[in-house]
Scaffold this active site. Structure first.
Site, PDB file in Angstrom:
ATOM      1  N   GLY B  69       0.786  -1.225   0.000  1.00 41.33           N
ATOM      2  CA  GLY B  69       0.000   0.000   0.000  1.00 41.33           C
ATOM      3  C   GLY B  69       0.817   1.273   0.000  1.00 41.33           C
ATOM      4  N   CYS B 279     -27.494  -9.359 -17.365  1.00 39.75           N
ATOM      5  CA  CYS B 279     -26.802  -9.004 -18.604  1.00 39.75           C
ATOM      6  C   CYS B 279     -27.693  -9.317 -19.808  1.00 39.75           C
ATOM      7  CB  CYS B 279     -25.486  -9.769 -18.707  1.00 39.75           C
ATOM      8  SG  CYS B 279     -24.675  -9.553 -20.303  1.00 39.75           S
ATOM      9  N   CYS B 282     -25.696 -12.349 -21.765  1.00 43.49           N
ATOM     10  CA  CYS B 282     -25.482 -13.692 -21.231  1.00 43.49           C
ATOM     11  C   CYS B 282     -26.410 -14.015 -20.062  1.00 43.49           C
ATOM     12  CB  CYS B 282     -24.022 -13.878 -20.804  1.00 43.49           C
ATOM     13  SG  CYS B 282     -23.584 -12.995 -19.296  1.00 43.49           S
ATOM     14  N   CYS B 309     -22.882  -7.127 -19.342  1.00 43.38           N
ATOM     15  CA  CYS B 309     -21.662  -7.404 -18.596  1.00 43.38           C
ATOM     16  C   CYS B 309     -20.565  -6.449 -19.037  1.00 43.38           C
ATOM     17  CB  CYS B 309     -21.155  -8.815 -18.895  1.00 43.38           C
ATOM     18  SG  CYS B 309     -21.943 -10.090 -17.938  1.00 43.38           S
ATOM     19  N   CYS B 315     -18.133 -12.594 -20.327  1.00 49.78           N
ATOM     20  CA  CYS B 315     -19.498 -12.584 -20.875  1.00 49.78           C
ATOM     21  C   CYS B 315     -19.596 -13.548 -22.064  1.00 49.78           C
ATOM     22  CB  CYS B 315     -19.878 -11.173 -21.297  1.00 49.78           C
ATOM     23  SG  CYS B 315     -21.590 -10.995 -21.826  1.00 49.78           S
TER      24      CYS B 315
END
Lengths: 382, 362
Positions: B69, B279, B282, B309, B315
């Site tokens: 970090g 979606c 899909c 998606c 997808c």
């Protein structure tokens, strides 16, 4: 489906490049040569070299042609090329008074040692369009000048006069900085930045940004309204230590613009002296070099009271490569982050009972209720 | 991720190339100009950057891994791409990639976006890597603002492009001041900012780029990934490298590191909500969707708003196999990978949301 997803790939990129290149070649006129641009549009190549941090007039001319005249794009091409080159050595410091000046004005004095040299300038030309410039007889207007044969001489630096009188504050220089200056293209700048770093970043700064921030200090957002000791354009020798003989040898010259200024902000209370500022750019770019002088002087005040006096602000804002890229990156797709932003503004509106019927189910989120109705703060879209 | 060493792409003397970067053979500027007008990138070192630069970038990455970090300054080079367009990511990728690696590039979830294609093209021409669009096949994935839907494993590195390196930039523009705050772990100003957000708007208003605490020590800007992707950083199997070219910083989240979004006990972290949506292509209800206004008009005047998606590669797989799990390629099941996966901290929320519940923050 009623939409076309963004699918492109390399073929579309190549076609876009071809279309861009076609713009340059679109009429019957012959395309510009490197010689023409180097010789006739030297202000463009000077700007590209100065911002690109690479003194290479012919490469700069090539970059200007390739960028179709966009100087920031041209300096970007030079910087990207420069970053792949090996850094062999450092040159030896040269004294500005070694400059062979083709132009030199000293606004601080009516006359100065070595005299005022107006040189080639449009400063006092009336800005009227010259409709005859196209197709005019290409005759050198200076061809029949009768000039005495004189050896070129260097001229004494005006600041030396003031320094001899003890009127100019010398910034405390760290000996290590002088012997081994940081190369900010190879080491990241962190703050507080040394003066060697500040001057380098300003010297490579984007001309428009340096001019704007320098102007801001004079426009009232700062204390620096300098008196220019002198502005010079000319050739500085490039000197290196010969690898075998160890002698100090001149290997070439670079054309530079240089300016020095004093600022009536007294640097010391017990021994009042002028503060001063310095500017130097590759090529002919007096505007940038003067603005750099103002910014150098402003940054030395180190007050952070005004934008131009805050080194972090100035160095972050003048880098043309950074600002160019980040401003233009907004053209990239942002639909992922925008979807996230839409979610937040809808959540806030639902929390207040607004638009609950559109799109999403009502949120049961607790709500301040009587907060003032103003445009919601939408978070950063990067 | 082998070090390609001195294998110069143009067949120049390997030892020389390793020590001195790019060789310019031209004897004059005019020759150099002529060389430049030649084709291809034959004048450049393997993977474009000289070996010193790649080593420096790898050192910065290693330091970043050692201090999760923490932002490590590095001397970001001007690249042949515009800054802000993935120059940090590509420097990290080119420093990590070797000739045996498969490289995937996604921009806003899509392999086919123009900028992704451009970044991929640079790696292809200079590093001679295989490229792929399949998340599970890639050794290094460079991404702008998404973490893929499919679970990454311990052999993969995700390189995230970072526009703004410091979460504290929201509350103070000065990098010098913010570096001091990080040194002292002094994040009070950020907490006040979040508190004021809640007081004023009833919600934490940060959309993407949601600040997170890494390993309980450094506050990190996770790049503008949606909040949806933030839980994937927590205790992952893979390494995340964050690279900012314009701001010249690199930082990292090593595998199995705690990453916790900032939130309050009574105002929990919330991912994006897609209630009742699936979606259009899909049918997935457990993926990050983006909405599309169709040409027929907007929803308010009778047009359709479609959701699809965002991760186009996954997808396509789901279109063939609608039940495909996000950890289908691993030898274990129920891997925690953010919303919509078992055990994901926000996963339960997503299931509720898919059934039409609101985003309750209780």
């Amino acid at each position: 489906m009623g939409y076309v997803a963004v699918t492109a790939g390399e073929e579309i990129i190549e076609r876009a490049e071809d279309l861009f290149e076609k713009q340059r070649l679109d009429d019957d006129a012959p395309s510009l040569s490197v010689d023409q641009v180097d010789g006739q549009l030297s202000r463009l190549t000077a700007q590209a070299m100065s911002e690109g941090g690479l003194y290479a007039p012919r490469l700069a001319a090539l970059a200007v042609i390739q960028a179709q005249g966009d100087t920031v794009e041209a300096s970007f091409l030079l910087q990207a090329y420069r970053s792949t080159l090996e850094r062999w050595d450092e040159t030896n410091p040269v004294d500005p008074s070694d400059m062979f000046a083709t132009r030199r004005v000293s606004p601080a004095y009516k006359d100065v040692p070595g005299g005022q040299i107006l040189g080639p300038t449009k400063d006092y030309t009336q800005r009227l369009l010259d409709f005859d410039i196209e197709g005019a007889d290409e005759i050198d207007p200076t061809a029949d000048w009768d000039l005495p044969d004189a050896e070129p001489t260097t001229v004494r630096n005006v600041m030396d006069v003031l320094r001899e009188e003890g009127l100019v504050h010398e910034p405390a220089a760290d000996a290590a900085d002088l012997d081994d200056p940081v190369d900010t293209t190879r080491e990241p700048v962190t703050h507080p930045a040394g003066r060697d770093e500040v001057l380098q970043e300003l010297a490579r700064g984007e001309t428009g940004a340096v001019t704007a921030l320098g102007y801001s200090a004079m426009r009232g957002y700062g204390q620096v309204h300098p008196t220019l000791a002198e502005v010079r354009v000319g050739k500085l020798p490039v000197r290196i230590t010969h690898p075998y003989t160890g002698d100090d040898v001149r290997v070439t010259d670079v054309e530079v613009s240089e300016s020095e200024a004093v600022v009536p902000v007294y640097a010391k209370r017990d021994d009042p002296q002028f503060a001063f500022g310095y500017g130097l750019t590759f090529g002919r770019n007096e505007r940038k070099t003067i603005a750099m002088t103002i910014l150098d002087a402003s940054i030395q005040l180190d007050s952070e009271a005004e934008p131009a006096e805050n080194p972090e602000f100035v160095l972050d804002a003048v880098d043309g490569l950074d600002s160019f890229g980040f401003i233009e990156h907004l053209k990239l797709p942002h639909y992922v982050t925008f979807q996230s932003i839409l979610d937040r503004i809808r959540a806030v509106r639902e929390g207040r009972g607004l638009d609950a019927e559109v799109g999403t189910a009502a949120s049961s989120a607790a709500d301040g209720g009587d907060a003032p109705a103003q445009a919601p703060e939408v978070s950063d879209d990067d | 991720m082998t070090d390609a060493g001195a294998d110069a792409a143009d067949g120049t003397e390997p030892a020389a190339a390793a020590e001195s970067g790019t060789q310019i053979s031209a004897t004059s500027v005019a020759d150099a100009v002529d060389d430049l007008s030649g084709e291809g990138l034959s004048g450049y070192n393997y993977a474009y950057l000289d070996e010193h630069t790649k080593r420096e970038v790898r050192r910065a990455i290693l330091k970043g891994i050692a201090i999760p970090g923490h932002q490590v300054p590095f001397a970001s080079r001007p690249m042949p791409l515009a800054r802000g367009w993935g120059t940090g990511g590509i420097q990290a990728s080119l420093s990590l990639l070797g000739p045996d690696d498969a490289f995937k590039v996604i921009d806003q979830g899509s392999d086919e976006s123009v900028n992704a294609a451009n970044v991929r093209r640079l790696a292809e021409t200079t590093a001679e890597v295989e490229t792929t669009t399949d998340t599970t096949e890639a050794d290094v994935i460079q991404t702008r603002h998404r973490i893929p839907e499919e679970v990454l494993d311990e052999d993969q590195i995700l390189v995230l492009q970072v526009p703004i390196t410091d979460a504290l930039r929201k509350v103070d523009s000065s990098d010098a001041a913010n570096r001091r705050r990080h040194a002292h772990a002094n994040y009070g100003k950020m907490w006040v900012h979040l508190y004021e957000n809640v007081v004023e708007w009833g919600e934490i208003q940060i959309a993407a780029r949601y600040p997170a605490m890494v390993a309980g020590r450094y506050l990190m800007d996770p790049s503008p990934i949606p909040r949806w992707d933030l839980p994937k950083l927590d205790d992952a199997d893979n390494l995340f490298v964050f690279a900012a070219g314009r701001e010249a910083r690199i930082y990292a989240v090593p595998p199995h590191t705690d990453v916790e979004p900032l939130a309050f006990e009574d105002k929990s972290f919330q991912v994006e909500r897609f209630p009742d949506q699936s979606c259009h292509s899909c049918g997935s209800t457990d993926t990050y969707l983006t909405e599309i206004e169709t040409e027929e008009g907007t929803e308010s005047d009778g047009g359709d708003r479609l959701y699809v998606c965002n991760d186009t590669s996954f997808c396509l797989k789901r279109q063939d196999d609608p039940g495909l799990a996000k950890d289908h390629h691993l030898d274990r099941e129920g891997v925690d990978w953010g919303p919509g996966t078992p055990g994901g901290p926000a996963g339960a929320d997503r299931d509720e949301l898919a059934e039409g519940d609101g985003g309750d923050d209780a």
